[in-house]
Design an enzyme around this catalytic site. Sequence first.
Site, PDB file in Angstrom:
ATOM      1  N   HIS A  93       0.846  -1.194   0.000  1.00 58.35           N
ATOM      2  CA  HIS A  93       0.000   0.000   0.000  1.00 58.35           C
ATOM      3  C   HIS A  93       0.879   1.241   0.000  1.00 58.35           C
ATOM      4  O   HIS A  93       2.015   1.214   0.487  1.00 58.35           O
ATOM      5  CB  HIS A  93      -0.908  -0.003   1.229  1.00 58.35           C
ATOM      6  CG  HIS A  93      -1.829  -1.179   1.287  1.00 58.35           C
ATOM      7  ND1 HIS A  93      -3.086  -1.169   0.740  1.00 58.35           N
ATOM      8  CD2 HIS A  93      -1.660  -2.425   1.816  1.00 58.35           C
ATOM      9  CE1 HIS A  93      -3.664  -2.339   0.932  1.00 58.35           C
ATOM     10  NE2 HIS A  93      -2.813  -3.128   1.586  1.00 58.35           N
TER      11      HIS A  93
ATOM     12  N   ALA B 127      12.477 -19.535  13.130  1.00 59.52           N
ATOM     13  CA  ALA B 127      11.183 -19.151  13.681  1.00 59.52           C
ATOM     14  C   ALA B 127      11.116 -17.652  13.972  1.00 59.52           C
ATOM     15  O   ALA B 127      12.075 -17.049  14.439  1.00 59.52           O
ATOM     16  CB  ALA B 127      10.914 -19.937  14.961  1.00 59.52           C
TER      17      ALA B 127
ATOM     18  N   THR C 152      12.316  -9.856   4.318  1.00 64.20           N
ATOM     19  CA  THR C 152      12.054  -8.661   3.514  1.00 64.20           C
ATOM     20  C   THR C 152      12.902  -8.605   2.252  1.00 64.20           C
ATOM     21  O   THR C 152      12.630  -7.794   1.366  1.00 64.20           O
ATOM     22  CB  THR C 152      12.319  -7.391   4.337  1.00 64.20           C
ATOM     23  OG1 THR C 152      13.693  -7.371   4.746  1.00 64.20           O
ATOM     24  CG2 THR C 152      11.419  -7.343   5.563  1.00 64.20           C
TER      25      THR C 152
END
Length: 212
Positions: A113, A167, A172
């Site tokens: 977004h 974990a 990214t």
Amino acid sequence: MREEEKIEAGILFNPGDPELRAIKLKTHNLNTAYNATHEDETEKRAVILKEMIGALGENAFMQGPIYFHYGKHTKIGKNLFANFHFTVQDDAAVTIGDNCNFGPNVTIVTPLHPMIANERNQIRTANGEIKRLCYAKPVIIGNNCWFGAGVTVCPGVTIGEGCVIGAGSVVTKDIPAHSFAAGVPCRVIRPITEQDSMRYQPDVLADNQIIE
């Protein structure tokens, strides 16, 4: 250009478009149907997944509950194992290779977004309408990957084959093949090598044998 074509082109699209909403409604209802099944209702589960997922290899097991956004934008190889709460927000394409294992609460996301709040709330389209728009980037996961519990894979990421993601990691950026990576944000800790073989942990291997 149709909104789904805009998704594929990587440009802003309207997630509220009637065609896209119809796809998502069907998939969300199929999620609900799958999550209402018992684990041993394998035939019923297989029918639901076949209708929901774009491509699904043989011998796939999804513990459930599962949450796919579009479903049809996801392609999964053979021998998948996905533990509890597997979530795939596949606005853009998600490709998962063979023999991949996902711990509980693994999430794969593709939509993005605008960063500026006003642009996030409203953008004027080419025909002059004011809409809330977003865009999406595909995710690719190679063969033979293992993700620990609570991993999040962010839009546009490619993870090479044979990787282990620790974990709680938030991935990214791309991860090269045969890497152990972990952290927030996720980074490569080291390559996976022969020294990681269970043969070097005889106390854990016990009386089992490595298959050459």
